[in-house]
Motif scaffolding. Structure first.
Motif, mmCIF file in Angstrom:
data_model
loop_
_atom_site.group_PDB
_atom_site.id
_atom_site.type_symbol
_atom_site.label_atom_id
_atom_site.label_comp_id
_atom_site.label_asym_id
_atom_site.label_seq_id
_atom_site.Cartn_x
_atom_site.Cartn_y
_atom_site.Cartn_z
ATOM 1 N N SER A 105 81.885 35.440 5.729
ATOM 2 C CA SER A 105 81.622 36.795 5.223
ATOM 3 C C SER A 105 80.384 37.387 5.866
ATOM 4 O O SER A 105 80.327 38.577 6.145
ATOM 5 C CB SER A 105 81.538 36.806 3.703
ATOM 6 N N GLN A 159 73.306 38.372 -3.531
ATOM 7 C CA GLN A 159 74.649 38.349 -2.938
ATOM 8 C C GLN A 159 75.395 39.649 -3.222
ATOM 9 O O GLN A 159 76.159 40.126 -2.387
ATOM 10 C CB GLN A 159 75.450 37.169 -3.466
ATOM 11 N N HIS A 178 81.973 34.414 -2.335
ATOM 12 C CA HIS A 178 80.865 34.211 -3.267
ATOM 13 C C HIS A 178 81.370 33.602 -4.567
ATOM 14 O O HIS A 178 80.674 32.797 -5.186
ATOM 15 C CB HIS A 178 80.151 35.532 -3.522
ATOM 16 N N HIS A 204 83.660 38.660 0.838
ATOM 17 C CA HIS A 204 82.533 38.066 0.127
ATOM 18 C C HIS A 204 82.819 37.969 -1.369
ATOM 19 O O HIS A 204 82.276 37.081 -2.028
ATOM 20 C CB HIS A 204 81.250 38.850 0.399
#
Lengths: 495, 103
Positions: free
Chosen positions: A401, A317, A343, A339
């Motif tokens: 994202s 990620q 995340h 993100h």
């Protein structure tokens, strides 16, 4: 009272957890320490919401510590990006603290739990300090505060492997931080200043010199070690796998995000655009990011410890975020910043679900999780829902994202990159399926102890986190506008 | 600088790694201190007799960095003590071997 405090909010944000930490040590009681940590986390969350509001309506806030004028004194600066990252850190901290007591009580010997909360508060203070400071050397100090306390947090893990994982992280983390100060020192040598805004003003004159190029190299490697940029990620899987579950949830959701923030600051607020013309940084980041998302997702497929599996997926990620940076466009940076938030809620939810699993069955091995879909339906449902988000199913934050990342790739006509991003999402389906298959399509092993659903104090924070995965996946106004503003200020703010 | 870094990478003994880390950090401190020297400059003391003095700021920065370095060393050594309790060795390769046997 409140109005007289409000101009000092940026300082209070860092000082509050920093003071709360030793107070925990004074009381030496688990309950009191937890209460202090909980209150400090929620107050910080409140402060960061207030700061975000102020920044949205009045623009960036500059706070001079001790009223020494910048660039001589240390300046705290809250702009859109730092307010947004601060909101991520504090909200994760607030939710994790609600979740923590039962899990911590089980995994950490009771005579040490108050130290756990102390260390958590110090990490928290360090991370907030990194996001708020406008001084390159001060950033190093906060980086070390947060890192040193997170080494301790990791070493609290029950297995002995936690100790070696913590020591390896300590060695690599210190090397990274030292690389960072070498870079800062070289910049100071050329410009005579450490204030970020001042550096940005003076650097263009000397930008082409070897010294500055070397400084960029050192800083990139230094922060790269901290954020687990492939191939500098070797410390990360073990550290995440052997740390106590709550620590993993907190660190996975915040520490690497703050390191990405530091990288953004250094590239865009200090060096500006000439960093990308002077050195092939964006090509380097793109290639490393692509290797990260593909290779780490593949490695994740072969893990049988779910925490380790998710740790490798975290490295992947980070790859997405780095690809966003490498585009050097507003869309790319928006994707990166989005993100960061997305995340954080995804991994926060996943690791909290795993912490609940560990609380019940004392293991997070994939085969030990067999049949959990029936015995712990709510926990596993949370895990699956957050997993969908990780893969990037529409209506979840993960989709948003990735959508922006692919948009950014199309803008640049990087078709291959867009394809590879989708391929790596499919790899995520595979490693995720492993866990689902075990939990839902296999029976509990013979003779396994009867277990029940996780307690409510764990389920509620977990589902708050999962809920935000969907809420911000459907109602994207807030996150996207904040991320776009932050990205524009980064790109536009550079000469 | 590089010799310290080399020790961190090459030595299997954990204590030696920490020592290497220290050499590495201290050399960076020296890098900062050399920056602050002004040709013919005296110590930065506020006095009428001193007109030309070295830049005191890097000294202050390094004071902070020394504190960080001490904390890192202390924590690293504390972890090594715990590792010795748990594994009975502080050689990296033996620890890796034991960890492999565990799984």
């Amino acid at each position: 009272m409140l109005s007289s405090l409000s101009p000092h909010l940026p300082a209070i944000q860092v000082v509050l957890p920093l003071i709360a930490a030793p107070v925990c040590v004074i009381f030496r009681s688990t309950g009191v320490a937890w209460l202090i940590a909980l209150i400090a986390s929620w107050l910080s969350l409140g402060i960061s919401i207030l700061l975000l509001e102020q920044v949205t309506s009045n623009g960036p806030i500059s706070y001079l510590l001790g009223n020494w004028p910048a660039p001589w004194g240390i300046e705290y600066k809250v702009d859109m990006l730092s307010a947004f990252v601060m909101l991520i850190v504090t909200s994760i901290g607030a939710v994790v603290m609600v979740f923590a007591p039962k899990s911590v009580h089980m995994e950490i010997p009771s005579d040490r739990t108050y130290l756990f909360y102390t260390m958590y508060l110090l990490t928290f203070a360090g991370l907030l300090g990194i996001t708020i400071t406008a001084d390159a050397f001060n950033l190093f100090v906060f980086l070390e505060i947060s890192s040193l306390s997170s080494y301790v947090l990791i070493s609290l893990g029950a297995q002995r492997n936690a100790l070696t994982a913590a020591l390896r992280y300590l060695i690599l983390g210190t090397v990274g931080a030292t690389f960072y100060i070498i870079g800062v020192g070289l910049m100071y040598q050329m410009t005579g200043t450490l204030n970020i805004a001042d550096l940005a003003e003076r650097l263009p004159e000397v930008a082409e010199t070897k010294t500055i190029l070397v400084a960029i190299g050192f800083i990139t490697i230094g922060i790269g070690l901290k954020l687990g940029l492939f191939p500098l990620h070797v410390w990360l899987p073990n550290a995440y796998a052997y740390a106590p579950s709550v620590v993993t949830a907190f660190l996975a959701a915040t520490a690497t995000k703050v390191a990405v923030y530091a990288l953004l600051r250094v590239y865009f607020s200090i060096f500006g655009m000439n960093v990308f013309s002077a050195l092939p940084i964006s090509e380097l980041l793109l290639v490393l990011g692509l290797i990260a998302i593909l290779s780490m997702s593949t490695v994740a497929i072969y893990q049988n410890n779910t925490k380790r599996l998710l740790a490798y997926s975290s490295v992947a990620q980070v790859g997405y975020m780095v690809i966003g940076i490498s585009m050097v466009t507003v869309t790319g940076l928006t994707a990166t910043i989005l993100h960061l938030f997305n995340h954080a809620v995804i991994k926060g939810a996943l690791f909290l679900a795993l912490a609940a699993v560990f609380y019940r069955i004392k293991s997070v091995k994939v085969e030990d999780m067999a049949g959990l879909g029936k015995t712990m339906p709510f926990t596993m449902a949370a895990f699956v829902a957050a997993g969908f988000s990780l893969i990037g199913v529409p209506l979840t934050v993960g989709f948003i994202s990735k959508w922006y990342l692919i948009l950014g790739a199309f803008e640049k006509d990087w078709w291959l990159v867009a394809v590879l991003i989708i391929v790596s999402s499919l790899l995520a389906v595979i490693y995720f399926w492993k866990v689902i298959e075990s939990a839902y399509f296999k029976a509990r092993p013979e003779g396994a102890v009867g277990i029940s659903e996780a307690p409510l104090s764990m389920l509620i924070p977990m589902w708050v986190m999962v809920g935000s995965n969907f809420y911000f996946g459907i109602n994207t106004n807030f996150t996207i506008s904040a991320a776009t503003k932050a990205a524009k200020s980064l790109i536009g703010g550079s000469p | 600088m590089m010799s310290g870094f080399y020790v961190v990478i090459s030595h299997g003994n954990l204590v030696k790694k920490i020592v290497g880390l220290n050499v590495f950090q201290v050399s960076v401190f020296v890098l900062y201190i050399t920056m602050s020297k002004v040709d013919g400059g005296a110590a930065p003391i506020l006095d009428d007799a001193i007109k030309n003095y070295s830049n005191p700021l890097p000294h202050v920065l390094i004071l902070t960095a020394i504190v960080v370095g001490v904390a890192t060393t202390a924590l690293g050594l504390a972890l090594i003590v715990r590792i010795r309790d748990a594994y009975g060795t502080i050689e990296d390769d033996e620890i890796v071997k034991q960890e492999r046997d565990d799984t």
